[in-house]
Design a protein around this motif. Structure first.
Motif, PDB file in Angstrom:
ATOM      1  N   GLU A  54       3.235 -10.339  -1.211  1.00 15.05           N
ATOM      2  CA  GLU A  54       1.916 -10.930  -1.383  1.00 15.05           C
ATOM      3  C   GLU A  54       0.956 -10.141  -0.509  1.00 15.05           C
ATOM      4  OE1 GLU A  54       1.864 -15.172  -0.823  1.00 15.05           O
ATOM      5  OE2 GLU A  54      -0.202 -15.123  -0.139  1.00 15.05           O
ATOM      6  N   HIS A  84       0.752   1.468  -2.091  1.00 17.84           N
ATOM      7  CA  HIS A  84       1.562   0.295  -1.772  1.00 17.84           C
ATOM      8  C   HIS A  84       1.642  -0.597  -3.000  1.00 17.84           C
ATOM      9  CE1 HIS A  84       3.564  -2.610   0.731  1.00 17.84           C
ATOM     10  NE2 HIS A  84       3.237  -1.991   1.847  1.00 17.84           N
ATOM     11  N   ILE A  95       8.623   0.782  -2.939  1.00 25.90           N
ATOM     12  CA  ILE A  95       7.665  -0.237  -2.495  1.00 25.90           C
ATOM     13  C   ILE A  95       6.402   0.407  -1.923  1.00 25.90           C
ATOM     14  CG2 ILE A  95       8.971  -0.448  -0.352  1.00 25.90           C
ATOM     15  CD1 ILE A  95       8.334  -3.301  -0.170  1.00 25.90           C
ATOM     16  N   VAL A  96       6.559   1.527  -1.212  1.00 25.88           N
ATOM     17  CA  VAL A  96       5.413   2.159  -0.556  1.00 25.88           C
ATOM     18  C   VAL A  96       5.632   3.666  -0.506  1.00 25.88           C
ATOM     19  CG1 VAL A  96       6.411   1.856   1.766  1.00 25.88           C
ATOM     20  CG2 VAL A  96       3.944   2.107   1.542  1.00 25.88           C
ATOM     21  N   MET A 116       2.613   5.181   8.395  1.00 26.67           N
ATOM     22  CA  MET A 116       3.605   4.126   8.183  1.00 26.67           C
ATOM     23  C   MET A 116       3.656   3.156   9.362  1.00 26.67           C
ATOM     24  SD  MET A 116       4.714   4.211   5.198  1.00 26.67           S
ATOM     25  CE  MET A 116       5.761   2.792   5.538  1.00 26.67           C
ATOM     26  N   LYS A 120       2.548  -0.914   8.922  1.00 26.61           N
ATOM     27  CA  LYS A 120       3.477  -2.017   9.180  1.00 26.61           C
ATOM     28  C   LYS A 120       2.830  -3.156   9.961  1.00 26.61           C
ATOM     29  CE  LYS A 120       7.747  -0.757   7.812  1.00 26.61           C
ATOM     30  NZ  LYS A 120       8.673  -1.664   7.111  1.00 26.61           N
ATOM     31  N   PHE A 125       0.144  -7.613   4.299  1.00 20.78           N
ATOM     32  CA  PHE A 125       1.188  -7.866   3.297  1.00 20.78           C
ATOM     33  C   PHE A 125       2.186  -8.841   3.901  1.00 20.78           C
ATOM     34  CE2 PHE A 125      -0.195  -3.666   1.870  1.00 20.78           C
ATOM     35  CZ  PHE A 125      -0.113  -3.769   0.491  1.00 20.78           C
ATOM     36  N   TRP A 126       2.760  -9.661   3.034  1.00 22.20           N
ATOM     37  CA  TRP A 126       3.831 -10.576   3.464  1.00 22.20           C
ATOM     38  C   TRP A 126       4.947 -10.504   2.445  1.00 22.20           C
ATOM     39  CZ3 TRP A 126      -1.342 -11.681   3.156  1.00 22.20           C
ATOM     40  CH2 TRP A 126      -1.989 -11.732   4.388  1.00 22.20           C
ATOM     41  N   LYS A 127       6.189 -10.602   2.936  1.00 20.62           N
ATOM     42  CA  LYS A 127       7.357 -10.461   2.070  1.00 20.62           C
ATOM     43  C   LYS A 127       8.112 -11.781   1.958  1.00 20.62           C
ATOM     44  CE  LYS A 127       8.235  -5.616   3.208  1.00 20.62           C
ATOM     45  NZ  LYS A 127       8.762  -4.785   4.309  1.00 20.62           N
TER      46      LYS A 127
END
Lengths: 154, 83
Positions: A54, A84, A95-96, A116, A120, A125-127
């Protein structure tokens, strides 16, 4: 260049588009992150089966552009790319991608790692991991914060 | 004021975002969190541990002392995990 997309990407095509027509580039460093089937453990009952990313669209673009500008001001880059993905991904999916082109390799390598490390900790972004049908939000890692901080001392 | 919630903040509150008009006296991110926490059980759960939350005001990271006012876009979310 910043790209945010749900779709997969073709590494070769992205790099060709990034560097096409530029003859001052001597080195191109590329990092590609993949979804890892992280094994069970640390309280998790099973391996990761899927991951939904997200993000906060307006802010993501703004933060990634800011990170790219920081890298450009620190190293002599001829071209750079942060791509991304978001949405639901499964282990093995790309993913990126971060890519930095410069006349010499050191700038390209360092800038790529910088992108990178900053991404981070700064990109919103949230996973959400799925393991055996159970969904769990991934916690931020202290080691990621330390990796970003390291650039502030240098 | 436009509020946005992400990740487990969104799940706990049960909304992705909403328009709110906080009372006078809600002038900072921290005060907004305290006010929101009192709006219901979902909000209380989302804001129970403020130290586990991050905020952004108008799409820039914002600490608890940052000012908020009508017309701002304020987002609440856990620490980010990109890449």
């Amino acid at each position: 260049m910043i790209k945010l997309q749900a779709e997969d990407f073709d590494i070769g095509a992205e790099l060709a588009a990034l560097t096409g027509g530029q003859h001052d580039i001597g080195g191109l460093a590329v990092f590609v992150g993949l979804v890892r089937a992280e094994a069970a453990g640390d309280g998790a009952p099973a391996a990761v089966e899927a991951m939904t990313l997200e993000h906060y669209p307006g802010m993501t673009r703004k933060m990634l552009a800011g990170i790219e500008r920081k890298a450009q001001s620190r190293w002599p880059l001829s071209a750079s790319l942060i791509l991304h993905r978001y949405g639901r991904l499964v282990p093995g999916d790309r993913i990126v991608m971060a890519a930095c082109a410069s006349s010499h390799r050191h700038a390209a390598f360092e800038a790529c790692q910088f992108l990178m490390d900053w991404l981070k900790t700064e990109a919103p972004f949230w996973k959400l991991e799925e393991r055996q049908g159970e969904a769990r939000w991934v916690e931020a890692r202290k080691s990621d914060e330390a990796a970003q901080k390291r650039w502030e001392q240098g | 004021m436009k509020l946005l919630y992400f990740a487990w903040v969104k799940t706990r509150i049960g909304l992705a975002g909403e328009e709110v008009t906080p009372p006078a006296g809600v002038a900072t991110v921290a005060q907004l969190m305290t006010w929101l926490a009192a709006r219901g059980p979902g909000y209380a759960a989302a804001f129970a541990e403020p130290e586990r939350l991050r905020a952004a005001v108008n799409q820039d990271f914002a600490g608890p002392e940052i000012a908020v006012s009508a017309g701002d876009e304020v987002a609440f979310f856990p620490p980010v995990t990109g890449g």
